[in-house]
Design a protein around this motif. Sequence first.
Motif, short mmCIF file in Angstrom:
data_model
loop_
_atom_site.label_atom_id
_atom_site.label_comp_id
_atom_site.label_asym_id
_atom_site.label_seq_id
_atom_site.Cartn_x
_atom_site.Cartn_y
_atom_site.Cartn_z
N LYS A 140 11.05 -35.95 44.28
CA LYS A 140 11.07 -34.60 43.56
C LYS A 140 10.42 -33.57 44.36
N GLU A 141 9.37 -34.07 45.28
CA GLU A 141 8.77 -33.07 46.18
C GLU A 141 9.68 -32.40 47.05
N GLN A 142 10.54 -33.42 47.53
CA GLN A 142 11.49 -32.98 48.85
C GLN A 142 12.56 -31.84 48.24
N ILE A 143 12.91 -32.35 47.02
CA ILE A 143 14.00 -31.38 46.39
C ILE A 143 13.37 -30.02 46.21
N TYR A 144 12.35 -30.07 45.54
CA TYR A 144 11.58 -28.74 45.07
C TYR A 144 11.31 -28.11 45.98
N GLU A 145 10.71 -28.68 47.09
CA GLU A 145 10.23 -27.80 48.37
C GLU A 145 11.33 -27.12 48.96
N ALA A 146 12.45 -28.03 48.98
CA ALA A 146 13.75 -27.40 49.88
C ALA A 146 14.33 -26.30 48.93
N VAL A 147 14.18 -26.34 47.78
CA VAL A 147 15.05 -25.38 46.98
C VAL A 147 14.21 -24.21 46.70
N TRP A 148 13.12 -24.47 46.23
CA TRP A 148 12.02 -23.21 45.71
C TRP A 148 11.43 -22.79 46.95
N GLY A 149 11.22 -23.56 47.96
CA GLY A 149 10.47 -23.02 49.24
C GLY A 149 8.96 -23.00 49.19
N GLU A 150 8.51 -23.68 48.22
CA GLU A 150 6.79 -23.65 47.93
C GLU A 150 6.55 -24.84 47.54
N PRO A 151 5.42 -25.34 47.66
CA PRO A 151 4.71 -26.56 47.23
C PRO A 151 4.94 -27.13 46.09
N TYR A 152 5.32 -28.35 45.95
CA TYR A 152 5.46 -29.11 44.70
C TYR A 152 4.23 -29.39 43.94
N LEU A 153 4.01 -29.05 42.53
CA LEU A 153 2.64 -29.50 41.96
C LEU A 153 3.13 -30.57 41.00
N GLU A 154 2.01 -31.70 41.18
CA GLU A 154 2.28 -32.68 40.47
C GLU A 154 2.33 -32.52 38.88
N GLY A 155 3.27 -33.19 38.22
CA GLY A 155 3.40 -32.69 36.65
C GLY A 155 4.43 -31.47 36.49
N ASP A 156 4.71 -30.73 37.51
CA ASP A 156 5.71 -29.81 37.25
C ASP A 156 6.92 -30.21 36.60
N LYS A 157 7.51 -29.55 35.44
CA LYS A 157 8.64 -30.15 34.99
C LYS A 157 10.02 -29.27 35.27
N THR A 158 9.67 -28.06 36.24
CA THR A 158 10.62 -27.35 36.42
C THR A 158 12.04 -27.96 36.92
N LEU A 159 11.67 -28.91 37.79
CA LEU A 159 12.93 -29.66 38.67
C LEU A 159 13.66 -30.45 37.52
N MET A 160 12.95 -31.19 36.79
CA MET A 160 13.41 -32.06 35.66
C MET A 160 14.14 -31.36 34.90
N VAL A 161 13.86 -29.91 34.38
CA VAL A 161 14.74 -29.21 33.47
C VAL A 161 15.92 -28.83 34.18
N HIS A 162 15.83 -28.28 35.41
CA HIS A 162 17.03 -28.07 35.97
C HIS A 162 18.11 -29.16 36.28
N ILE A 163 17.73 -30.33 36.31
CA ILE A 163 18.43 -31.49 36.60
C ILE A 163 19.21 -31.84 35.29
N ARG A 164 18.32 -31.58 34.30
CA ARG A 164 18.86 -32.00 32.97
C ARG A 164 20.32 -31.12 32.77
N TYR A 165 19.93 -29.56 33.06
CA TYR A 165 20.98 -28.70 32.64
C TYR A 165 22.29 -29.08 33.57
N LEU A 166 21.85 -29.42 34.94
CA LEU A 166 22.99 -29.43 35.92
C LEU A 166 23.84 -30.52 35.32
N ARG A 167 23.08 -31.68 34.85
CA ARG A 167 24.16 -32.93 34.39
C ARG A 167 24.84 -32.63 33.25
N GLU A 168 24.30 -31.87 32.46
CA GLU A 168 25.39 -31.37 31.23
C GLU A 168 26.29 -30.66 31.68
N LYS A 169 26.34 -30.19 32.80
CA LYS A 169 27.76 -29.45 33.37
C LYS A 169 28.70 -30.13 34.11
#
Length: 223
Positions: free
Chosen positions: A171-200
Amino acid sequence: MRRLLYIEDDNEIGSWVARDLERRGYAVDWLKSGEGAPERAKEADLVILDVMLPGLDGFTIGQRLKKELPETPILMLSARTSVDDKLQGLQFADDYLTKPFHPDELAARLEVLLRRYGRTGSAELTLGHLTVVPGENRIVDSRTGDEIMLTGKQHQIFMYLLRHPNRILTKEQIYEAVWGEPYLEGDKTLMVHIRYLREKIEIDPGSPTIVETIRGIGYRVKL
């Protein structure tokens, strides 16, 4: 998907250049010296080569690469601005860019070289029911022929996974590569985007077969 071999020993410069190029849709193989470069260059569509390197300098490495792989374009990067250095580099390199440079200029020069050598990156990938054309940033549902429209972040996440096929990415690798900032433990942003990506892109988002969850670690796309 166009593959770049990037040879640069400076961690700060190397990390931002590699990150920027990956965001633009390239697969970047970053080496910090010329060791192993000839083998890795065989898999690359283009080589970006710094002049000042530990061990053999960029001029020596570039001459060897061009001799072994004459159809692979080479772009030299250097803080050296003298005419003599540029002429020395251009004896084998296809272009020479001096530091500091703007990332947009680097990307533009790469595209010119890739077009010149016919490395347009328009080859299609088949991923289950999806047809992906990385060079055109298109994803098509092959069952219907309809193009699947992703948001910017969904597209960046999916392309980042595709640039590292069969690898489990945290999760850290993906978040930092896409958002360009450090991943904070417990942040659900990536998980939400993955969920919407899968719906498509998934046939059954509840049982995904394209973007796999590796429990406790991250995600993977298998090709």
